[in-house]
Write a protein that holds these residues in place. Structure first.
Motif, PDB file in Angstrom:
ATOM      1  N   UNK A 163      49.753  53.610  45.993  1.00  0.00           N
ATOM      2  CA  UNK A 163      49.872  52.751  44.805  1.00  0.00           C
ATOM      3  C   UNK A 163      48.568  52.052  44.464  1.00  0.00           C
ATOM      4  N   UNK A 164      47.462  52.511  45.017  1.00  0.00           N
ATOM      5  CA  UNK A 164      46.186  51.811  44.845  1.00  0.00           C
ATOM      6  C   UNK A 164      45.231  52.608  43.970  1.00  0.00           C
ATOM      7  N   UNK A 165      43.989  52.169  43.929  1.00  0.00           N
ATOM      8  CA  UNK A 165      42.972  52.786  43.072  1.00  0.00           C
ATOM      9  C   UNK A 165      42.306  54.005  43.707  1.00  0.00           C
ATOM     10  N   UNK A 166      42.481  54.217  45.003  1.00  0.00           N
ATOM     11  CA  UNK A 166      41.723  55.266  45.669  1.00  0.00           C
ATOM     12  C   UNK A 166      40.241  54.950  45.718  1.00  0.00           C
ATOM     13  N   UNK A 167      39.940  53.658  45.808  1.00  0.00           N
ATOM     14  CA  UNK A 167      38.561  53.183  45.705  1.00  0.00           C
ATOM     15  C   UNK A 167      38.074  52.709  47.057  1.00  0.00           C
ATOM     16  N   UNK A 168      37.062  53.347  47.597  1.00  0.00           N
ATOM     17  CA  UNK A 168      36.437  52.910  48.834  1.00  0.00           C
ATOM     18  C   UNK A 168      35.290  51.979  48.513  1.00  0.00           C
ATOM     19  N   UNK A 169      35.572  50.676  48.511  1.00  0.00           N
ATOM     20  CA  UNK A 169      34.564  49.680  48.121  1.00  0.00           C
ATOM     21  C   UNK A 169      33.716  49.296  49.333  1.00  0.00           C
ATOM     22  N   UNK A 170      32.913  50.227  49.781  1.00  0.00           N
ATOM     23  CA  UNK A 170      32.104  50.030  50.988  1.00  0.00           C
ATOM     24  C   UNK A 170      31.116  48.889  50.799  1.00  0.00           C
ATOM     25  N   UNK A 171      30.412  48.894  49.681  1.00  0.00           N
ATOM     26  CA  UNK A 171      29.306  47.974  49.455  1.00  0.00           C
ATOM     27  C   UNK A 171      29.758  46.524  49.424  1.00  0.00           C
ATOM     28  N   UNK A 172      30.965  46.254  48.972  1.00  0.00           N
ATOM     29  CA  UNK A 172      31.432  44.886  48.822  1.00  0.00           C
ATOM     30  C   UNK A 172      31.926  44.235  50.092  1.00  0.00           C
ATOM     31  N   UNK A 173      31.862  44.936  51.234  1.00  0.00           N
ATOM     32  CA  UNK A 173      32.379  44.377  52.474  1.00  0.00           C
ATOM     33  C   UNK A 173      31.287  43.638  53.247  1.00  0.00           C
ATOM     34  N   UNK A 174      31.720  42.911  54.257  1.00  0.00           N
ATOM     35  CA  UNK A 174      30.791  42.160  55.097  1.00  0.00           C
ATOM     36  C   UNK A 174      31.292  42.186  56.535  1.00  0.00           C
ATOM     37  N   UNK A 175      30.386  41.999  57.480  1.00  0.00           N
ATOM     38  CA  UNK A 175      30.753  41.859  58.875  1.00  0.00           C
ATOM     39  C   UNK A 175      31.480  43.071  59.429  1.00  0.00           C
ATOM     40  N   UNK A 176      32.567  42.800  60.165  1.00  0.00           N
ATOM     41  CA  UNK A 176      33.351  43.850  60.797  1.00  0.00           C
ATOM     42  C   UNK A 176      33.851  44.858  59.780  1.00  0.00           C
ATOM     43  N   UNK A 177      34.305  44.377  58.629  1.00  0.00           N
ATOM     44  CA  UNK A 177      34.835  45.273  57.602  1.00  0.00           C
ATOM     45  C   UNK A 177      33.771  46.227  57.087  1.00  0.00           C
ATOM     46  N   UNK A 178      32.539  45.775  56.969  1.00  0.00           N
ATOM     47  CA  UNK A 178      31.467  46.656  56.506  1.00  0.00           C
ATOM     48  C   UNK A 178      31.222  47.772  57.517  1.00  0.00           C
ATOM     49  N   UNK A 179      31.244  47.447  58.796  1.00  0.00           N
ATOM     50  CA  UNK A 179      31.084  48.481  59.812  1.00  0.00           C
ATOM     51  C   UNK A 179      32.195  49.508  59.750  1.00  0.00           C
ATOM     52  N   UNK A 180      33.442  49.048  59.607  1.00  0.00           N
ATOM     53  CA  UNK A 180      34.561  49.970  59.479  1.00  0.00           C
ATOM     54  C   UNK A 180      34.432  50.819  58.217  1.00  0.00           C
ATOM     55  N   UNK A 181      34.008  50.200  57.120  1.00  0.00           N
ATOM     56  CA  UNK A 181      33.920  50.905  55.846  1.00  0.00           C
ATOM     57  C   UNK A 181      32.868  52.013  55.881  1.00  0.00           C
ATOM     58  N   UNK A 182      31.765  51.787  56.582  1.00  0.00           N
ATOM     59  CA  UNK A 182      30.739  52.827  56.690  1.00  0.00           C
ATOM     60  C   UNK A 182      31.277  54.053  57.425  1.00  0.00           C
ATOM     61  N   UNK A 183      32.028  53.809  58.497  1.00  0.00           N
ATOM     62  CA  UNK A 183      32.642  54.926  59.215  1.00  0.00           C
ATOM     63  C   UNK A 183      33.670  55.612  58.321  1.00  0.00           C
ATOM     64  N   UNK A 184      34.489  54.818  57.643  1.00  0.00           N
ATOM     65  CA  UNK A 184      35.542  55.377  56.796  1.00  0.00           C
ATOM     66  C   UNK A 184      34.967  56.223  55.675  1.00  0.00           C
ATOM     67  N   UNK A 185      33.832  55.821  55.134  1.00  0.00           N
ATOM     68  CA  UNK A 185      33.208  56.602  54.061  1.00  0.00           C
ATOM     69  C   UNK A 185      32.968  58.037  54.500  1.00  0.00           C
ATOM     70  N   UNK A 186      32.387  58.204  55.678  1.00  0.00           N
ATOM     71  CA  UNK A 186      32.109  59.559  56.160  1.00  0.00           C
ATOM     72  C   UNK A 186      33.393  60.304  56.488  1.00  0.00           C
ATOM     73  N   UNK A 187      34.377  59.598  57.042  1.00  0.00           N
ATOM     74  CA  UNK A 187      35.656  60.231  57.353  1.00  0.00           C
ATOM     75  C   UNK A 187      36.347  60.709  56.080  1.00  0.00           C
ATOM     76  N   UNK A 188      36.318  59.899  55.023  1.00  0.00           N
ATOM     77  CA  UNK A 188      36.955  60.309  53.770  1.00  0.00           C
ATOM     78  C   UNK A 188      36.330  61.591  53.225  1.00  0.00           C
ATOM     79  N   UNK A 189      35.027  61.663  53.220  1.00  0.00           N
ATOM     80  CA  UNK A 189      34.357  62.843  52.680  1.00  0.00           C
ATOM     81  C   UNK A 189      34.649  64.069  53.541  1.00  0.00           C
ATOM     82  N   UNK A 190      34.686  63.869  54.861  1.00  0.00           N
ATOM     83  CA  UNK A 190      35.007  64.976  55.758  1.00  0.00           C
ATOM     84  C   UNK A 190      36.449  65.438  55.557  1.00  0.00           C
TER      85      UNK A 190
END
Length: 383
Positions: free
Chosen positions: A50-77
């Motif tokens: 029910x969401x946008x399907x938007x990986x907002x990597x750049x807007x994160x900070x701290x722990x969330x930014x680290x998770x988002x960087x990993x998730x970005x590569x996982x999504x593309x893979x």
């Protein structure tokens, strides 16, 4: 009396086939584990679709930014492996005030993530946004987009083809060390992940109450994209589109010196948008339709009624951003999203029993961070 039916033995059992649960299953598969997933519905139908399907990597900070960087590569893979739309499209932030542009310039100067500050023409060159008040914006190249209508189902099918066992229409009832009890019987596993999202309180009410977990309900719409000049084709958007309201929401912008002035301007000029906690943004589905939203309301239990006035606000703000009459935004679908939220935290990871983890993303960044979070949890749980 016969005892409970044994459904099988695994290395890792996951309750919940939303994206957080599937991310844990994928991490287990990556480690060569025998994995089972239990899901109460016949298919995923909650926050993950029910969401946008938007990986907002750049807007994160701290722990969330680290998770988002990993998730970005996982999504593309996973997009390549499971055959769904997943692209590094980036995001355009459209600024309609001097305060919004100031925040973006400050964020770019901080250098935490790559940011290209744009003037108004630069924004229009990347996305067909024609707001009269447009003063500039920024391009965030780290961000990714997936099609939320197909990604979760495609991942589940791919996981099943790779050997993950799924128990659909099977409710998780109780976890104990080494066993997950379900409505159909017991699953044995030394590692159990409970990823039931906003329904955490159905299994562990004491954890939900202690963390003050609430259900955050969003109003969202799917609209037909306006036609391009000449009326022969729909407007095409590659990147997702965020606005000044998005800058108030994401932690990555929190330390920008101009953010208080931006909030004060919204409080003075548009308190109606803050009253519904609007994050004006949109992404485009492959067929051209736009997913627009969203607003936020938090409670343990919500009334079931949809407020048409909130949808009217969303449509009016989107039309203003696009520079088109509201009448051109033909609504195809309306729905209410729902995710877990809790004050002063983005993630909830608890270990109520040996070998058991309760996992929830307690803001609206589940799609953005799920794979990075799962990698950390599975590494800890299955070390």
């Amino acid at each position: 009396m016969l005892g409970p039916m044994r459904l099988g033995a695994f290395d890792l059992v996951v309750a919940g086939a939303g994206i957080v649960g599937l991310a844990h299953a994928a991490e287990g598969l990556r480690r060569g584990l025998r994995v089972a997933v239990v899901e109460r519905d016949a298919f995923a139908r909650g926050a993950s679709v029910r969401n946008f399907g938007h990986g907002c990597v750049t807007g994160q900070a701290g722990e969330a930014l680290g998770y988002a960087k990993v998730a970005r590569e996982r999504w593309l893979e996973l997009g390549r492996l499971a055959g769904f739309y997943a692209e590094p499209t980036g995001t355009v932030v459209a600024a309609r005030s001097a305060e919004e542009l100031a925040v973006l310039r400050e964020f770019a100067a901080a250098g935490v993530a790559p940011v290209e500050v744009l003037d108004a023409d630069g924004v229009r060159a990347r996305v067909p946004v024609r707001a009269k008040a447009l003063v500039g914006g920024a391009f965030l190249p780290w961000d990714v987009r997936v099609n939320p209508r197909e990604a979760v189902g495609a991942i589940a099918r791919w996981l099943a083809a790779e050997g993950v066992t799924f128990f659909w229409r099977t409710a998780a009832l109780e976890a104990a060390p080494g066993v997950l009890r379900t409505a159909r019987g017991e699953l044995a596993a030394p590692a159990i992940v409970l990823a039931t999202g906003h329904d955490l309180d159905r299994l562990y009410p004491e954890i939900a109450e202690r963390a003050e977990v609430r259900r955050c309900v969003l109003q969202m719409l799917r609209v037909a994209a306006p036609l391009a000049p000449g009326g022969l084709a729909v407007e095409r958007f590659g990147p997702g589109v965020l606005t000044g309201l998005s800058l108030l929401r994401y932690a990555g912008f929190a330390d920008c010196p101009s953010l208080p002035a931006l909030r004060a301007r919204f409080e003075a000029e548009r308190p109606d948008l803050l009253a519904v906690d609007m994050n004006l943004m949109f992404t485009q589905l492959p067929d051209g339709d736009l997913l627009i939203g969203d607003t936020h309301e938090r409670a343990v239990t919500h009334h079931p009624f949809h407020d048409e006035r909130v949808d009217d606000l969303l449509l009016a703000e989107t039309a203003d951003l696009l520079g088109v009459p509201v009448a051109e935004l033909a609504v195809r679908e309306r729905w209410r999203g729902c995710y877990a939220t809790a004050p002063d935290r983005e993630f909830l990871v608890e270990s109520p029993l040996a070998g058991v983890r309760v996992v929830a993303v307690t803001t609206g960044i589940g799609m953005t961070t799920c794979h990075g979070l799962a990698a950390q949890v599975v590494a800890d749980l299955c070390a």
